[in-house]
Design an enzyme around this catalytic site. Structure first.
Site, PDB file in Angstrom:
ATOM      1  N   HIS A 110     -10.422   6.951   0.863  1.00  0.00           N
ATOM      2  CA  HIS A 110      -9.014   6.814   0.458  1.00  0.00           C
ATOM      3  C   HIS A 110      -8.884   5.731  -0.604  1.00  0.00           C
ATOM      4  O   HIS A 110      -9.705   4.813  -0.668  1.00  0.00           O
ATOM      5  CB  HIS A 110      -8.126   6.458   1.674  1.00  0.00           C
TER       6      HIS A 110
ATOM      7  N   ASP B 158      -4.425  -0.858  -2.035  1.00  0.00           N
ATOM      8  CA  ASP B 158      -5.750  -0.680  -1.475  1.00  0.00           C
ATOM      9  C   ASP B 158      -6.574  -0.078  -2.628  1.00  0.00           C
ATOM     10  O   ASP B 158      -6.134   0.888  -3.265  1.00  0.00           O
ATOM     11  CB  ASP B 158      -5.629   0.295  -0.294  1.00  0.00           C
TER      12      ASP B 158
ATOM     13  N   CYS C 221      -2.301  -2.810   7.646  1.00  0.00           N
ATOM     14  CA  CYS C 221      -2.106  -3.668   6.474  1.00  0.00           C
ATOM     15  C   CYS C 221      -0.813  -4.482   6.520  1.00  0.00           C
ATOM     16  O   CYS C 221      -0.795  -5.626   6.070  1.00  0.00           O
ATOM     17  CB  CYS C 221      -2.231  -2.843   5.205  1.00  0.00           C
TER      18      CYS C 221
ATOM     19  N   LYS D 149      -6.739  -5.061  -3.398  1.00  0.00           N
ATOM     20  CA  LYS D 149      -7.514  -5.541  -2.246  1.00  0.00           C
ATOM     21  C   LYS D 149      -8.496  -4.470  -1.785  1.00  0.00           C
ATOM     22  O   LYS D 149      -8.318  -3.295  -2.085  1.00  0.00           O
ATOM     23  CB  LYS D 149      -6.566  -5.920  -1.100  1.00  0.00           C
TER      24      LYS D 149
ATOM     25  N   ASP E 189       0.791  -1.246   0.000  1.00  0.00           N
ATOM     26  CA  ASP E 189       0.000   0.000   0.000  1.00  0.00           C
ATOM     27  C   ASP E 189       0.822   1.294   0.000  1.00  0.00           C
ATOM     28  O   ASP E 189       0.454   2.253   0.697  1.00  0.00           O
ATOM     29  CB  ASP E 189      -0.979   0.008   1.192  1.00  0.00           C
TER      30      ASP E 189
HETATM   31  C1  VGL Z   1      -4.858   0.737   5.496  1.00  0.00           C
HETATM   32  C2  VGL Z   1      -6.466   1.705   6.793  1.00  0.00           C
HETATM   33  C3  VGL Z   1      -7.403   1.559   5.787  1.00  0.00           C
HETATM   34  C4  VGL Z   1      -3.423   0.300   5.355  1.00  0.00           C
HETATM   35  C5  VGL Z   1      -5.777   0.568   4.478  1.00  0.00           C
HETATM   36  O1  VGL Z   1      -2.928   0.245   4.210  1.00  0.00           O
HETATM   37  O2  VGL Z   1      -2.777   0.044   6.394  1.00  0.00           O
HETATM   38  N1  VGL Z   1      -5.210   1.295   6.639  1.00  0.00           N
HETATM   39  N2  VGL Z   1      -7.046   0.976   4.644  1.00  0.00           N
HETATM   40 ZN    ZN Z   2      -8.428   0.978   2.946  1.00  0.00          ZN
END
Ligand code: VGL
Ligand code: ZN
Length: 196
Positions: A81, A46, A151, A106, A8
């Site tokens: 996001h 993400d 994540c 994902k 991510d």
């Molecule tokens: C993530 C919060 C929401 C991450 C992804 O990549 O850690 N955190 N979506």
């Molecule tokens: Zn997310």
């Protein structure tokens, strides 16, 4: 075969993004530098639809940071996001993303979140990552990316359960919440994940 998985590293998690992680950009130089050492480089993204269940904006009356129950799972509510195809979902331009062999998406199902790069939070659907690694004879994986206590944590937990030798490169990760991330690192260690 040894692989690097970059979790991510996307604009929305970097300074200026909608879910910005302080110093999230500080890991990019290191990631670029180590890429040469691996036979396979995989990145997770993400990749949420606009109506995703993790967005506070889709829960009238709720706020960012609230926790709601969705199909019996705790769901933390985040700002919007990493919306599919948005600028926020892109890799940052200073990441050497041309060297990435495979991208795993994902969080694509609007009804369930996916912190892990392997499975959604209910462990119902696989992303195909495990199969991809096995087909490519990957046995050992190093992890970098964002963020430590969400994540990265859930991805490496699944990684070890799937039977991969798993290591986390500490200089290549970054946290949202320091206390939570300390707990996460302890849990990783206790599960046999090497912290470098
Ligand atoms: C993530 C919060 C929401 C991450 C992804 O990549 O850690 N955190 N979506
Ligand atoms: Zn997310």
């Amino acid at each position: 075969m040894k692989a690097l998985i970059i979790i991510d590293v996307q604009n929305d998690f970097l300074p200026g993004g909608s879910l910005e992680v302080k110093d999230g950009d500080k890991i990019i130089t290191l990631i670029n530098k180590i890429m040469d050492n691996y036979g396979h480089i995989i990145a997770t993204k993400d990749w949420h639809p606009l109506n995703h269940v993790s967005f506070a904006s889709n829960h009238p009356g709720k706020n960012i940071g609230d926790v709601v129950k969705v199909n019996n799972l705790d769901q933390i509510l985040w700002p919007e996001h990493c919306i599919q195809k948005s600028k926020g979902s892109d890799f940052p331009l200073n990441l050497d993303f041309k060297a990435i062999n495979k991208i795993i998406y994902k969080g694509t199902n609007s009804q369930i979140d996916s912190y892990s790069g392997f499975y959604d939070n209910g462990k119902i659907r696989s992303t195909g990552l495990s199969n991809y690694l096995k087909v490519n004879n990957v046995t050992s994986i190093d992890y970098v990316g964002l963020v430590t206590e969400y994540c990265v944590k859930f991805t490496v937990f699944d990684s070890i359960e799937e039977g991969f030798k798993s290591r986390v490169i500490l200089k290549g990760i970054q946290v949202i919440n320091l206390e939570e991330s300390k707990k996460a690192l302890k849990e990783m260690k206790s599960k046999g994940i090497d912290l470098l």
